[in-house]
Design a protein around this motif. Sequence first.
Motif, PDB file in Angstrom:
ATOM      1  N   GLY A   1       2.775   4.399 -19.981  1.00  0.00           N
ATOM      2  CA  GLY A   1       2.865   4.449 -18.634  1.00  0.00           C
ATOM      3  C   GLY A   1       4.145   5.380 -17.967  1.00  0.00           C
ATOM      4  O   GLY A   1       4.872   5.926 -19.056  1.00  0.00           O
ATOM      5  N   THR A   2       4.449   5.029 -17.002  1.00  0.00           N
ATOM      6  CA  THR A   2       5.420   5.928 -16.242  1.00  0.00           C
ATOM      7  C   THR A   2       6.501   4.845 -15.394  1.00  0.00           C
ATOM      8  O   THR A   2       5.992   4.535 -14.381  1.00  0.00           O
ATOM      9  N   PRO A   3       7.523   4.619 -15.817  1.00  0.00           N
ATOM     10  CA  PRO A   3       8.459   3.543 -15.214  1.00  0.00           C
ATOM     11  C   PRO A   3       8.928   3.966 -13.852  1.00  0.00           C
ATOM     12  O   PRO A   3       9.225   3.351 -13.056  1.00  0.00           O
ATOM     13  N   PHE A   4       8.795   5.254 -13.651  1.00  0.00           N
ATOM     14  CA  PHE A   4       9.157   5.818 -12.370  1.00  0.00           C
ATOM     15  C   PHE A   4       8.359   5.012 -11.075  1.00  0.00           C
ATOM     16  O   PHE A   4       8.740   4.767 -10.052  1.00  0.00           O
ATOM     17  N   TYR A   5       7.071   4.957 -11.151  1.00  0.00           N
ATOM     18  CA  TYR A   5       6.097   4.335 -10.514  1.00  0.00           C
ATOM     19  C   TYR A   5       6.646   2.793 -10.120  1.00  0.00           C
ATOM     20  O   TYR A   5       6.104   2.276  -9.024  1.00  0.00           O
ATOM     21  N   SER A   6       6.622   1.972 -11.252  1.00  0.00           N
ATOM     22  CA  SER A   6       7.124   0.760 -11.135  1.00  0.00           C
ATOM     23  C   SER A   6       8.370   0.517 -10.273  1.00  0.00           C
ATOM     24  O   SER A   6       8.682  -0.231  -9.394  1.00  0.00           O
ATOM     25  N   ALA A   7       9.369   1.511 -10.638  1.00  0.00           N
ATOM     26  CA  ALA A   7      10.701   1.342  -9.826  1.00  0.00           C
ATOM     27  C   ALA A   7      10.613   1.468  -8.363  1.00  0.00           C
ATOM     28  O   ALA A   7      11.120   0.954  -7.724  1.00  0.00           O
TER      29      ALA A   7
ATOM     30  N   ILE B   1      -3.179  -2.901  -2.360  1.00  0.00           N
ATOM     31  CA  ILE B   1      -4.526  -2.142  -1.906  1.00  0.00           C
ATOM     32  C   ILE B   1      -4.367  -0.871  -1.640  1.00  0.00           C
ATOM     33  O   ILE B   1      -5.184  -0.309  -2.099  1.00  0.00           O
ATOM     34  N   GLY B   2      -3.165  -0.128  -1.181  1.00  0.00           N
ATOM     35  CA  GLY B   2      -3.100   1.235  -1.252  1.00  0.00           C
ATOM     36  C   GLY B   2      -3.243   1.761  -2.596  1.00  0.00           C
ATOM     37  O   GLY B   2      -3.536   2.879  -2.768  1.00  0.00           O
ATOM     38  N   THR B   3      -2.674   1.022  -3.464  1.00  0.00           N
ATOM     39  CA  THR B   3      -2.664   1.510  -5.130  1.00  0.00           C
ATOM     40  C   THR B   3      -4.208   1.622  -5.606  1.00  0.00           C
ATOM     41  O   THR B   3      -4.739   2.856  -6.107  1.00  0.00           O
ATOM     42  N   PHE B   4      -4.754   0.747  -5.074  1.00  0.00           N
ATOM     43  CA  PHE B   4      -6.151   0.869  -5.642  1.00  0.00           C
ATOM     44  C   PHE B   4      -7.164   1.643  -4.876  1.00  0.00           C
ATOM     45  O   PHE B   4      -7.807   2.349  -5.776  1.00  0.00           O
ATOM     46  N   ILE B   5      -6.914   2.116  -3.860  1.00  0.00           N
ATOM     47  CA  ILE B   5      -7.849   2.871  -2.960  1.00  0.00           C
ATOM     48  C   ILE B   5      -7.310   4.139  -3.419  1.00  0.00           C
ATOM     49  O   ILE B   5      -8.252   5.084  -3.695  1.00  0.00           O
ATOM     50  N   GLY B   6      -5.934   4.367  -3.419  1.00  0.00           N
ATOM     51  CA  GLY B   6      -5.423   5.865  -3.857  1.00  0.00           C
ATOM     52  C   GLY B   6      -6.104   6.204  -5.395  1.00  0.00           C
ATOM     53  O   GLY B   6      -6.290   7.151  -5.858  1.00  0.00           O
ATOM     54  N   ALA B   7      -5.981   5.265  -6.238  1.00  0.00           N
ATOM     55  CA  ALA B   7      -6.062   5.408  -7.752  1.00  0.00           C
ATOM     56  C   ALA B   7      -7.535   5.778  -7.751  1.00  0.00           C
ATOM     57  O   ALA B   7      -8.211   6.383  -8.654  1.00  0.00           O
TER      58      ALA B   7
ATOM     59  N   ASN C   1      -2.790   3.542 -16.340  1.00  0.00           N
ATOM     60  CA  ASN C   1      -1.524   3.145 -16.471  1.00  0.00           C
ATOM     61  C   ASN C   1      -0.568   3.389 -14.949  1.00  0.00           C
ATOM     62  O   ASN C   1       0.162   2.540 -14.817  1.00  0.00           O
ATOM     63  N   ARG C   2      -1.168   4.345 -14.165  1.00  0.00           N
ATOM     64  CA  ARG C   2      -0.442   4.507 -13.146  1.00  0.00           C
ATOM     65  C   ARG C   2      -0.583   3.318 -11.929  1.00  0.00           C
ATOM     66  O   ARG C   2       0.333   2.660 -11.332  1.00  0.00           O
ATOM     67  N   SER C   3      -1.852   2.749 -11.997  1.00  0.00           N
ATOM     68  CA  SER C   3      -2.073   1.559 -11.316  1.00  0.00           C
ATOM     69  C   SER C   3      -1.212   0.298 -11.607  1.00  0.00           C
ATOM     70  O   SER C   3      -0.591  -0.329 -11.044  1.00  0.00           O
ATOM     71  N   PHE C   4      -1.378   0.231 -13.160  1.00  0.00           N
ATOM     72  CA  PHE C   4      -0.521  -1.058 -13.830  1.00  0.00           C
ATOM     73  C   PHE C   4       0.912  -0.692 -13.670  1.00  0.00           C
ATOM     74  O   PHE C   4       1.572  -1.922 -13.144  1.00  0.00           O
ATOM     75  N   ASP C   5       1.705   0.512 -13.717  1.00  0.00           N
ATOM     76  CA  ASP C   5       2.996   0.751 -13.396  1.00  0.00           C
ATOM     77  C   ASP C   5       3.429  -0.127 -11.962  1.00  0.00           C
ATOM     78  O   ASP C   5       4.285  -0.602 -11.787  1.00  0.00           O
ATOM     79  N   THR C   6       2.334   0.458 -10.917  1.00  0.00           N
ATOM     80  CA  THR C   6       2.876   0.187  -9.545  1.00  0.00           C
ATOM     81  C   THR C   6       2.567  -1.502  -9.485  1.00  0.00           C
ATOM     82  O   THR C   6       3.370  -2.060  -8.993  1.00  0.00           O
ATOM     83  N   LEU C   7       1.772  -2.013 -10.252  1.00  0.00           N
ATOM     84  CA  LEU C   7       1.490  -3.561  -9.974  1.00  0.00           C
ATOM     85  C   LEU C   7       2.607  -4.324 -10.716  1.00  0.00           C
ATOM     86  O   LEU C   7       3.048  -5.253 -10.202  1.00  0.00           O
ATOM     87  N   ILE C   8       3.304  -3.533 -11.898  1.00  0.00           N
ATOM     88  CA  ILE C   8       4.451  -4.263 -12.521  1.00  0.00           C
ATOM     89  C   ILE C   8       5.807  -4.497 -11.419  1.00  0.00           C
ATOM     90  O   ILE C   8       6.254  -5.367 -11.108  1.00  0.00           O
ATOM     91  N   GLY C   9       5.787  -3.229 -10.867  1.00  0.00           N
ATOM     92  CA  GLY C   9       6.813  -3.275  -9.735  1.00  0.00           C
ATOM     93  C   GLY C   9       6.628  -3.986  -8.698  1.00  0.00           C
ATOM     94  O   GLY C   9       7.630  -4.718  -8.025  1.00  0.00           O
ATOM     95  N   ILE C  10       5.396  -4.157  -8.112  1.00  0.00           N
ATOM     96  CA  ILE C  10       4.859  -5.020  -7.094  1.00  0.00           C
ATOM     97  C   ILE C  10       5.323  -6.533  -7.387  1.00  0.00           C
ATOM     98  O   ILE C  10       6.022  -7.335  -6.607  1.00  0.00           O
ATOM     99  N   PHE C  11       4.739  -7.022  -8.630  1.00  0.00           N
ATOM    100  CA  PHE C  11       5.008  -8.399  -9.214  1.00  0.00           C
ATOM    101  C   PHE C  11       6.467  -8.564  -9.215  1.00  0.00           C
ATOM    102  O   PHE C  11       7.018  -9.741  -8.736  1.00  0.00           O
ATOM    103  N   LEU C  12       7.282  -7.676  -9.801  1.00  0.00           N
ATOM    104  CA  LEU C  12       8.977  -7.781  -9.764  1.00  0.00           C
ATOM    105  C   LEU C  12       9.557  -7.995  -8.577  1.00  0.00           C
ATOM    106  O   LEU C  12      10.338  -8.977  -8.383  1.00  0.00           O
ATOM    107  N   GLY C  13       9.173  -7.166  -7.715  1.00  0.00           N
ATOM    108  CA  GLY C  13       9.653  -7.213  -6.208  1.00  0.00           C
ATOM    109  C   GLY C  13       9.306  -8.555  -5.383  1.00  0.00           C
ATOM    110  O   GLY C  13      10.273  -9.321  -5.084  1.00  0.00           O
ATOM    111  N   VAL C  14       8.080  -9.075  -5.810  1.00  0.00           N
ATOM    112  CA  VAL C  14       7.945 -10.212  -5.142  1.00  0.00           C
ATOM    113  C   VAL C  14       8.448 -11.542  -5.949  1.00  0.00           C
ATOM    114  O   VAL C  14       9.177 -12.504  -5.037  1.00  0.00           O
ATOM    115  N   VAL C  15       8.514 -11.309  -7.022  1.00  0.00           N
ATOM    116  CA  VAL C  15       9.254 -12.687  -7.889  1.00  0.00           C
ATOM    117  C   VAL C  15      10.758 -12.589  -7.657  1.00  0.00           C
ATOM    118  O   VAL C  15      11.282 -13.437  -7.285  1.00  0.00           O
TER     119      VAL C  15
END
Length: 191
Positions: free
Chosen positions: A36-42, A65-71, A143-157
């Motif tokens: 993946g690309t950690p830039f998107y998670s960050a 929602i935006g991630t899934f639509i854009g992906a 990977n692009r979607s998963f990277d973003t979801l990692i960042g979202i999850f970490l932000g919420v937690v």
Amino acid sequence: MKKFGVIFPPIGMRIIKSAVGVLLCFVIYFLRGKQGTPFYSALAVLWCIQNQTSNTLGNALQRTIGTFIGAVYGLIYILFRMNIPAIGDSFWHYAIISFMLIPIIYTTVVIQQKKASYFSCVVFLSIVVNHFMDDNPYLFVLNRSFDTLIGIFLGVVLNSTLIFKEFYGKNYSQHITGADIEAQKEEGAEV
């Protein structure tokens, strides 16, 4: 603290959570074997970390929602583009990308998620402008979607956890940055 006539407020928890969140994105990137690309998670973790938990959940939902639509639209365009190689890196490639924003934004309107339109466009553009030549478009979009979801999850937690509140104890509210105070004033919260 005052030095040279400038008042330096204490570093707030939003700043610390942001740095820790980005660090955790990089840790997860290494744990995934540099997939993946950690830039998107960050980017996602920085967007989701807010001064109030309610803001975090709303931003996380918009970003997801935006991630899934854009992906989805990004994958559609990449597959279209792979079948018409004559377009190349021409003006038409970029014109089609520009006009693809119309159905993307319209989709957010139809599903009544207008606030997700910006994220949908960002994800779409990051896929089709930066990575349209990747070998496996399915893997890249996943990977692009998963990277973003990692960042979202970490932000919420990170924004929801009590660990940070316990770090400053009862004086937690005294360690909010000036930017956080301004954001709270704009939202009508008591400061």
